[in-house]
Design a protein around this motif. Structure first.
Motif, PDB file in Angstrom:
ATOM      1  N   PRO A 114      -3.310   4.537  -6.006  1.00 30.74           N
ATOM      2  CA  PRO A 114      -1.930   4.551  -5.522  1.00 30.74           C
ATOM      3  C   PRO A 114      -1.066   3.560  -6.299  1.00 30.74           C
ATOM      4  O   PRO A 114      -1.527   2.484  -6.671  1.00 30.74           O
ATOM      5  N   ASP A 115       0.181   3.927  -6.521  1.00 32.10           N
ATOM      6  CA  ASP A 115       1.045   3.068  -7.324  1.00 32.10           C
ATOM      7  C   ASP A 115       1.473   1.803  -6.594  1.00 32.10           C
ATOM      8  O   ASP A 115       2.053   0.905  -7.201  1.00 32.10           O
ATOM      9  N   PHE A 116       1.144   1.694  -5.284  1.00 31.49           N
ATOM     10  CA  PHE A 116       1.522   0.483  -4.552  1.00 31.49           C
ATOM     11  C   PHE A 116       0.401  -0.559  -4.519  1.00 31.49           C
ATOM     12  O   PHE A 116       0.561  -1.609  -3.897  1.00 31.49           O
ATOM     13  N   LEU A 117      -0.740  -0.303  -5.181  1.00 33.06           N
ATOM     14  CA  LEU A 117      -1.823  -1.287  -5.188  1.00 33.06           C
ATOM     15  C   LEU A 117      -1.399  -2.645  -5.751  1.00 33.06           C
ATOM     16  O   LEU A 117      -1.739  -3.679  -5.173  1.00 33.06           O
ATOM     17  N   PRO A 118      -0.666  -2.694  -6.884  1.00 35.68           N
ATOM     18  CA  PRO A 118      -0.252  -4.010  -7.382  1.00 35.68           C
ATOM     19  C   PRO A 118       0.595  -4.777  -6.365  1.00 35.68           C
ATOM     20  O   PRO A 118       0.459  -6.002  -6.239  1.00 35.68           O
ATOM     21  N   ARG A 119       1.450  -4.066  -5.641  1.00 34.46           N
ATOM     22  CA  ARG A 119       2.281  -4.733  -4.637  1.00 34.46           C
ATOM     23  C   ARG A 119       1.409  -5.286  -3.511  1.00 34.46           C
ATOM     24  O   ARG A 119       1.607  -6.419  -3.062  1.00 34.46           O
ATOM     25  N   LEU A 120       0.429  -4.514  -3.054  1.00 27.68           N
ATOM     26  CA  LEU A 120      -0.460  -5.009  -1.998  1.00 27.68           C
ATOM     27  C   LEU A 120      -1.239  -6.231  -2.478  1.00 27.68           C
ATOM     28  O   LEU A 120      -1.402  -7.207  -1.737  1.00 27.68           O
ATOM     29  N   ASP A 122      -0.313  -8.386  -4.684  1.00 27.38           N
ATOM     30  CA  ASP A 122       0.612  -9.520  -4.731  1.00 27.38           C
ATOM     31  C   ASP A 122       0.844 -10.110  -3.342  1.00 27.38           C
ATOM     32  O   ASP A 122       0.864 -11.341  -3.169  1.00 27.38           O
ATOM     33  N   LEU A 123       1.010  -9.260  -2.341  1.00 32.65           N
ATOM     34  CA  LEU A 123       1.236  -9.747  -0.985  1.00 32.65           C
ATOM     35  C   LEU A 123       0.023 -10.532  -0.479  1.00 32.65           C
ATOM     36  O   LEU A 123       0.168 -11.614   0.107  1.00 32.65           O
ATOM     37  N   VAL A 124      -1.168  -9.994  -0.711  1.00 28.17           N
ATOM     38  CA  VAL A 124      -2.372 -10.697  -0.260  1.00 28.17           C
ATOM     39  C   VAL A 124      -2.546 -11.993  -1.046  1.00 28.17           C
ATOM     40  O   VAL A 124      -2.982 -13.013  -0.492  1.00 28.17           O
ATOM     41  N   GLY A 125      -2.187 -11.988  -2.315  1.00 29.09           N
ATOM     42  CA  GLY A 125      -2.250 -13.214  -3.098  1.00 29.09           C
ATOM     43  C   GLY A 125      -1.373 -14.309  -2.520  1.00 29.09           C
ATOM     44  O   GLY A 125      -1.763 -15.490  -2.502  1.00 29.09           O
ATOM     45  N   LEU A 222       0.685  -3.941   6.173  1.00 26.73           N
ATOM     46  CA  LEU A 222      -0.080  -3.183   7.169  1.00 26.73           C
ATOM     47  C   LEU A 222      -0.040  -1.691   6.857  1.00 26.73           C
ATOM     48  O   LEU A 222      -1.077  -1.013   6.886  1.00 26.73           O
ATOM     49  N   ALA A 223       1.137  -1.178   6.547  1.00 23.53           N
ATOM     50  CA  ALA A 223       1.272   0.254   6.253  1.00 23.53           C
ATOM     51  C   ALA A 223       0.566   0.618   4.956  1.00 23.53           C
ATOM     52  O   ALA A 223      -0.081   1.673   4.867  1.00 23.53           O
ATOM     53  N   GLY A 224       0.678  -0.234   3.941  1.00 24.74           N
ATOM     54  CA  GLY A 224       0.056   0.059   2.660  1.00 24.74           C
ATOM     55  C   GLY A 224      -1.461   0.091   2.746  1.00 24.74           C
ATOM     56  O   GLY A 224      -2.101   1.008   2.225  1.00 24.74           O
ATOM     57  N   LEU A 225      -2.045  -0.916   3.398  1.00 24.22           N
ATOM     58  CA  LEU A 225      -3.504  -0.915   3.561  1.00 24.22           C
ATOM     59  C   LEU A 225      -3.942   0.259   4.443  1.00 24.22           C
ATOM     60  O   LEU A 225      -4.962   0.900   4.178  1.00 24.22           O
TER      61      LEU A 225
END
Length: 230
Positions: A114-120, A122-125, A222-225
């Motif tokens: 998914p193209d939102f993996l880098p964003r997720l 970053d958030l967890v980082g 939450l939504a992305g994961l």
């Protein structure tokens, strides 16, 4: 319901799913080497960055036998004068392989990345950085995580989620210890008011790490994961 309580099963599902998918490949790799998987698989993301202090490892293994003779006998780890655990060159090779295999298994589970993996990731980082001021000994031993140069987003996300889970694990241990329980007692404690009080205290102790994100960012995480395939 607190955000910590809401996101906990989602984080566990995503990380545990990748780890379980990777297990056959990891076992096959070890069997080829005549070895058995050990703590270098469970804590690869932290051990590749730094030694693990004795107290942090004891806490992280409190629900198991805590027997580390296999790691020593196989030449995977050494212990220094302060009791900290270090990976040997062999242990580092194994840990790198485990980390990479878990990330590859995650990509397999998720299909086209998914193209939102880098964003997720970053958030967890950001959570991990903030958690250095709120986490317990096991969390501080595994964060910040080790990531190879040019690590793909799936590796960054799985490694960071692996470390994030230790923030809650520290919170849970602190909660049942504050309630005067031993490890055997918390394992045997049935569902009921006392168990729910410990879970509530765990959520309270875990919640501060999520202050690193805005309300919108918490929902995005939450939504992305939650959108990642099983």
């Amino acid at each position: 319901m607190s955000y910590a309580a809401l996101i906990r099963p989602v984080v566990d599902r995503v990380y545990a799913g990748a780890s379980l998918t990777a297990r056959p490949a990891i076992r096959a790799y070890y069997e080829q080497r005549g070895l058995r998987p050990g703590f270098e698989v469970s804590f690869s993301f932290g051990l590749l960055a730094r030694p693990m202090p004795a107290g942090a490892l004891t806490d992280a293994l409190v629900y198991t036998s805590g027997d580390m003779t296999g790691e020593l006998d196989q030449g995977v780890a050494t212990v220094d004068a302060e009791g900290a655990w270090h990976l040997t060159p062999l242990g580092r090779e194994l840990a790198l392989t485990a980390q990479r295999t878990i990330a590859e298994a995650a990509e397999e589970r998720w299909g086209a990345a998914p193209d939102f993996l880098p964003r997720l990731a970053d958030l967890v980082g950001r959570l991990l950085t903030h958690g250095l001021t709120t986490g317990g000994p096991a969390f501080r031993a595994v964060a910040p995580v080790y990531e190879p140069p040019d690590a793909p987003a799936a590796l960054r996300l799985t490694a960071r989620l692996g470390a994030l889970r230790h923030h809650r694990a520290d919170a849970h241990r602190a909660a049942w210890r504050a309630a005067g329980l031993t490890v055997d007692e918390i394992r045997a404690l049935p569902d009921g008011p006392r168990r729910r009080a410990i879970e509530d205290d765990t959520n309270r102790r875990d919640e501060p790490i999520y202050a690193a994100l805005t309300a919108d960012e918490r929902l995005e995480l939450l939504a992305g994961l939650g959108a990642l395939p099983n």
